[in-house]
Write a protein that holds these residues in place. Sequence first.
Motif, PDB file in Angstrom:
ATOM      1  N   PRO A  45      12.267   1.534   0.889  1.00 14.90           N
ATOM      2  CA  PRO A  45      10.812   1.763   0.804  1.00 14.90           C
ATOM      3  C   PRO A  45      10.040   0.803   1.701  1.00 14.90           C
ATOM      4  N   THR A  46       8.786   1.150   1.965  1.00 14.18           N
ATOM      5  CA  THR A  46       7.979   0.361   2.881  1.00 14.18           C
ATOM      6  C   THR A  46       6.541   0.267   2.370  1.00 14.18           C
ATOM      7  N   ASP A  47       5.775  -0.615   2.992  1.00 16.58           N
ATOM      8  CA  ASP A  47       4.357  -0.713   2.669  1.00 16.58           C
ATOM      9  C   ASP A  47       3.625   0.527   3.177  1.00 16.58           C
ATOM     10  N   VAL A  48       2.507   0.833   2.549  1.00 16.87           N
ATOM     11  CA  VAL A  48       1.663   1.928   3.024  1.00 16.87           C
ATOM     12  C   VAL A  48       0.263   1.380   3.273  1.00 16.87           C
ATOM     13  N   PRO A  49      -0.487   2.000   4.173  1.00 16.77           N
ATOM     14  CA  PRO A  49      -1.843   1.516   4.475  1.00 16.77           C
ATOM     15  C   PRO A  49      -2.742   1.549   3.241  1.00 16.77           C
ATOM     16  N   PRO A  50      -3.673   0.625   3.124  1.00 19.85           N
ATOM     17  CA  PRO A  50      -4.617   0.624   1.996  1.00 19.85           C
ATOM     18  C   PRO A  50      -5.344   1.951   1.834  1.00 19.85           C
ATOM     19  N   SER A  51      -5.625   2.631   2.960  1.00 21.64           N
ATOM     20  CA  SER A  51      -6.338   3.906   2.872  1.00 21.64           C
ATOM     21  C   SER A  51      -5.531   4.950   2.096  1.00 21.64           C
TER      22      SER A  51
ATOM     23  N   GLY B 239      -5.991   6.537  -5.598  1.00 17.22           N
ATOM     24  CA  GLY B 239      -6.602   5.790  -6.687  1.00 17.22           C
ATOM     25  C   GLY B 239      -5.736   4.650  -7.164  1.00 17.22           C
ATOM     26  N   LEU B 240      -4.962   4.037  -6.262  1.00 17.72           N
ATOM     27  CA  LEU B 240      -4.036   2.965  -6.620  1.00 17.72           C
ATOM     28  C   LEU B 240      -4.411   1.674  -5.907  1.00 17.72           C
ATOM     29  N   ARG B 241      -3.978   0.565  -6.492  1.00 18.29           N
ATOM     30  CA  ARG B 241      -4.076  -0.713  -5.810  1.00 18.29           C
ATOM     31  C   ARG B 241      -2.866  -1.547  -6.199  1.00 18.29           C
ATOM     32  N   ILE B 242      -2.476  -2.455  -5.311  1.00 14.05           N
ATOM     33  CA  ILE B 242      -1.321  -3.308  -5.551  1.00 14.05           C
ATOM     34  C   ILE B 242      -1.773  -4.572  -6.274  1.00 14.05           C
TER      35      ILE B 242
END
Length: 589
Positions: free
Chosen positions: A571-577, A583-586
């Motif tokens: 898995p990898t990071d995804v852009p904030p957009s 509707g998610l946040r880390i």
Amino acid sequence: MTATAMRTHRCGSLRSSHAGNEVALAGWVHKRRDLGGLIFFDLRDRDGLVQVALGPEWAPPEMMELASGVGLETVVSLQGVVELRPDDARNPEMTTGDVEVKAHFLRVLSKATRLPIPVWRVKGEDLPAEELRLLHRDIDLRRPEVHANLFLRHRLLQRARATLSRLDFWEVETPVLTRPTPEGARDYLVPSRVNKGRFYALPQSPQIYKQILMVSGIDRYFQIARCFRDEDLRADRQPEFTQIDIEASFVEPQDVFEAVEAVMVDLWDEAGESVTGPFERLKYREVMEKFGTDKPDLRFEYVISDFSDRVKGRGFKVFDDAVEAGQRVRGIAISGGAALSRKDVDSLTAEAKKVGASGLATLKNQNSKLTGPLSKLEGMTPELAGIQEGDLLVIAAGPDAVTSPVLDRVRRGVISRLKPKPAAKHAFAWIVDFPLFEWHDESANGTFAHHPFTAPHEDDIAALKEGNLGNVRSRHYDLVYNGNELGSGSIRITDPDLQIAVLERLGIAREEAERRFGFLLNALRAGAPPHGGFAVGFDRVVMLLAGASNLRDVIAFPKTTAARALLEQAPTDVPPSDLDALGLRISDG
């Protein structure tokens, strides 16, 4: 034939019967040799290798110049004539070893400029580290042994489809985006962009859907199903896997057994092995008592026995304390086990401690002399121990929940070290009459031993209603082969009230059951035929039939034991957009 023809034959298909034929080939340059004006290389494609020769007598100068600069793993096409090799130049290790292709036309299709790992290796040479191979899986997949495994996988899939179609099963696809259900492992959750704050789950199995198909009158269903479980990995487990999934209506376990046995017989036949049904049937309590595991390797004897009565009161406090506490002293008499060294026995003890043993007590009968800690027991004789000259007795004391896995580990360790001759090459068995519930320290209510849709044994429904859960057997069954679980299944609950009762015993209240499983319960209320099914762990079957030691050897793009896909770096990071759209946040926590 024109110079534009790409391929008329595969490299590995050429034989002496093709001698004199003009052919066009394409593939990868596998090995290359320049012998003073003659250039030889092995050309490889999916079917195998063939030797190609270019010489000034039959190849134009520009072709010779091109061939002199061709590197390994470069993709080329060529045209030439198939000729028999001289008798002293034939290669019996190649299926095409009687012939070579004298090429007069060569074209480079794609140069290889990146080769971080080799495709070809000297016989006996170790492979590069697995993580490095998975990082460069595009190249690692070129290895002939991987091709052979994937070809076997393909053939087995087609054979399974043909067999189940012959048995009147329909192949029906079920959803990959579904709702979370309790099936023994964590779900992979998928956030919904359209319905923010809500989640799909990737299916751990098609369980509920295939039951609904039975309610819908499909009668016999199968699917080559992709399933997903977010659990710790090991050599025989992947986060995404394939199973041959079946379900049938108006069946008893025997009907399911016969269908699955037909598939197994055909799969083993496809791999060149001969097996026949019906397979042996064994009860769960019986195999746990005799082998300490519900997936015993029945090719070997080494049966666990209860030594409690034989060793109590003979001056060994550990044994006396165990028996006094209502526990047992159990052990295995190992024929020929005296040949194991002290180092082997110490190693077995270390392995046993990993699964809960405080230690092992041993007794050797060697050179007409008893040695080991058990030899000090009052009145100990070979007859009392049940061992003959050259044997070893290994004993563990404690509750069955400890001694069973310990002696299972010992048994497997002894088999791997002594390598006794198996009684048979293939040992299939059905394990039946599993408990419906099991308990863990953190679960006062207990949990389902397999999944909550398994029907209780008809004779134990009264015990279920009375709350006597430890005595409730299930209509679950496993298929084991040479010490490996190939799959599991059961007859399902079709009475919605009984289904709710089982869920309540698991701590899921009626209202919660209706909320989470209402679509299944409502389907059952619409009139459900008696039905049951099975799921074969297909990756494991391929691994066993390929003679591989790891599932990753028979899957094109496997994950590591850390559930990472190294080739594509997932898995990898995804852009904030993208997170905002869902509707998610880390969270930092």
